[in-house]
Design an enzyme around this catalytic site. Structure first.
Site, PDB file in Angstrom:
ATOM      1  NE  ARG A   1      -2.021  -1.865   3.361  1.00 22.11           N
ATOM      2  CZ  ARG A   1      -2.374  -2.071   4.610  1.00 22.11           C
ATOM      3  NH1 ARG A   1      -3.557  -1.666   5.018  1.00 22.11           N
ATOM      4  NH2 ARG A   1      -1.569  -2.677   5.447  1.00 22.11           N
TER       5      ARG A   1
ATOM      6  CE  LYS B   1     -10.027   3.584   2.020  1.00 21.98           C
ATOM      7  NZ  LYS B   1      -9.536   2.285   2.509  1.00 21.98           N
TER       8      LYS B   1
HETATM    9  C1  R5P Z   1      -6.823   0.065   1.069  1.00 23.23           C
HETATM   10  O1  R5P Z   1      -7.185   0.686   0.097  1.00 23.23           O
HETATM   11  C2  R5P Z   1      -7.202  -1.342   1.283  1.00 23.23           C
HETATM   12  O2  R5P Z   1      -7.878  -1.864   0.169  1.00 23.23           O
HETATM   13  C3  R5P Z   1      -8.043  -1.535   2.526  1.00 23.23           C
HETATM   14  O3  R5P Z   1      -9.294  -0.924   2.340  1.00 23.23           O
HETATM   15  C4  R5P Z   1      -7.362  -0.913   3.711  1.00 23.23           C
HETATM   16  O4  R5P Z   1      -6.039  -1.348   3.789  1.00 23.23           O
HETATM   17  C5  R5P Z   1      -8.086  -1.257   4.975  1.00 23.23           C
HETATM   18  O5  R5P Z   1      -7.407  -0.658   6.032  1.00 23.23           O
HETATM   19  P1  R5P Z   1      -8.144  -0.378   7.413  1.00 23.23           P
HETATM   20  O6  R5P Z   1      -8.737  -1.668   7.874  1.00 23.23           O
HETATM   21  O7  R5P Z   1      -7.029   0.112   8.302  1.00 23.23           O
HETATM   22  O8  R5P Z   1      -9.166   0.689   7.172  1.00 23.23           O
END
Ligand code: R5P
Length: 303
Positions: free
Chosen positions: A94, A191
């Site tokens: 990421r 998001k």
């Molecule tokens: C990021 O874009 C990934 O697809 C996940 O949505 C993200 O890593 C989720 O992280 P968290 O559980 O900390 O919100």
């Protein structure tokens, strides 16, 4: 000669299921800590001439990376022919850009570290976003196994009238694949991440969700805040509780409890990382990908 599979402690269940399918012998890999925190890794001595498959899911990567390097190097010193790595979860993908001045682009640095450690890599649905494919960052042959068919199978079997919801644009790739496999509708939200733990997602299209059971699908649950933000919207809509289907169940800190408090129905994951939520096995597709790499290793040395 039979390939030898050496698993890190957390991954022994999935590793054994893969070994079974590829006809590998499961060898010894021990990892213990000295009182000062340094690691001592010991591997099977009977690996001279064998193709070795190291098996280590790379959640908690700062703790595991160095022992992995020690294990890979030791297998070579003991005469392994080729050393591959199965890392069902591939960490650091990421951090694929410098989001703020001076930050490390960890995805590239970590890929180089693995490149220098092993001869080939199999992983599952790495978080490819700004990096289009694994070969953009890896020099070694690297395969990304897709979990979509397994996720689709579980949803078809277990959820009545499902509609898939991806919580952000990055999830669109996985959600669209699962929806296609399972022949079910889907929707993707937007998001905004304000900080590590502050996430806002757009409202789902209420009219589309009526009569369906929402199924949130994401590649990773880390802090849980992405799914919690989506669950909080869904909770207000008087729909059946949303199922959460996750590929990589990191569940850092109290993520699991947060999801439950936010009104999640069933929370299930693949076994890419060992966790009580594991309900979807990846042994079959991982074994198929490993078999391809082992066949390539064999053909390299045969005239
Ligand atoms: C990021 O874009 C990934 O697809 C996940 O949505 C993200 O890593 C989720 O992280 P968290 O559980 O900390 O919100």
């Amino acid at each position: 000669m039979m390939p030898v599979l050496l698993s890190f402690p957390d991954d022994r269940l999935l590793a054994a299921a893969v070994a079974d399918r590829i006809g590998a012998r499961v060898g010894r890999l021990e990892w213990r800590h000295f009182p000062d925190g340094e690691s001592l890794v010991a591997v099977d001595e009977g690996i001279a001439g064998a193709d070795v498959v190291l098996f280590a899911s790379l959640n908690d990567p700062d703790r595991k990376a160095l022992p992995l390097r020690f294990a890979a190097r030791t297998t070579r010193e003991l005469g392994a022919r080729r050393v591959g790595l199965v890392a069902p979860y591939l960490a650091y993908m990421r951090q694929d850009t410098r989001f703020h001045a001076g930050e490390a682009i960890s995805a590239n640095a970590f890929a180089q570290f693995l490149d220098e450690s092993v001869d080939w890599l199999v992983t599952v649905d790495p978080h490819l976003h700004r990096i289009a494919a694994l070969d953009k960052v890896f020099r070694i042959p690297a395969t990304a196994v897709a979990a979509a068919p397994q996720l689709a199978g579980w949803i078809r079997r277990e959820v009545a009238r499902p509609i898939l919801i991806g919580p952000d644009s990055e999830s669109a790739q996985w959600v669209a694949d699962v929806a296609r496999e399972a022949h079910i509708p889907y929707e993707v939200l937007h998001k905004t991440r304000r900080s590590d733990r502050e996430v806002v997602v757009s409202l789902p299209d209420i009219a589309r969700l009526r009569g369906y059971t929402p199924v949130l699908v994401d590649d990773i649950v880390s802090s849980g805040h992405t799914l919690v933000a989506a669950l909080e919207h869904l909770d207000r809509l008087r729909l059946p509780p949303a199922a959460c289907v996750v590929i990589h169940p990191i569940f850092a800190g109290d993520a699991w409890e947060c999801l439950q408090r936010a009104g999640a129905g069933r929370i299930v994951s693949t076994d890419s990382i060992s966790h009580p939520s594991n309900a979807i096995s990846l042994a079959e597709p991982i074994a198929a990908a490993v078999a391809v790499h082992l066949a390539e290793c064999r053909s390299e040395v045969q005239p």
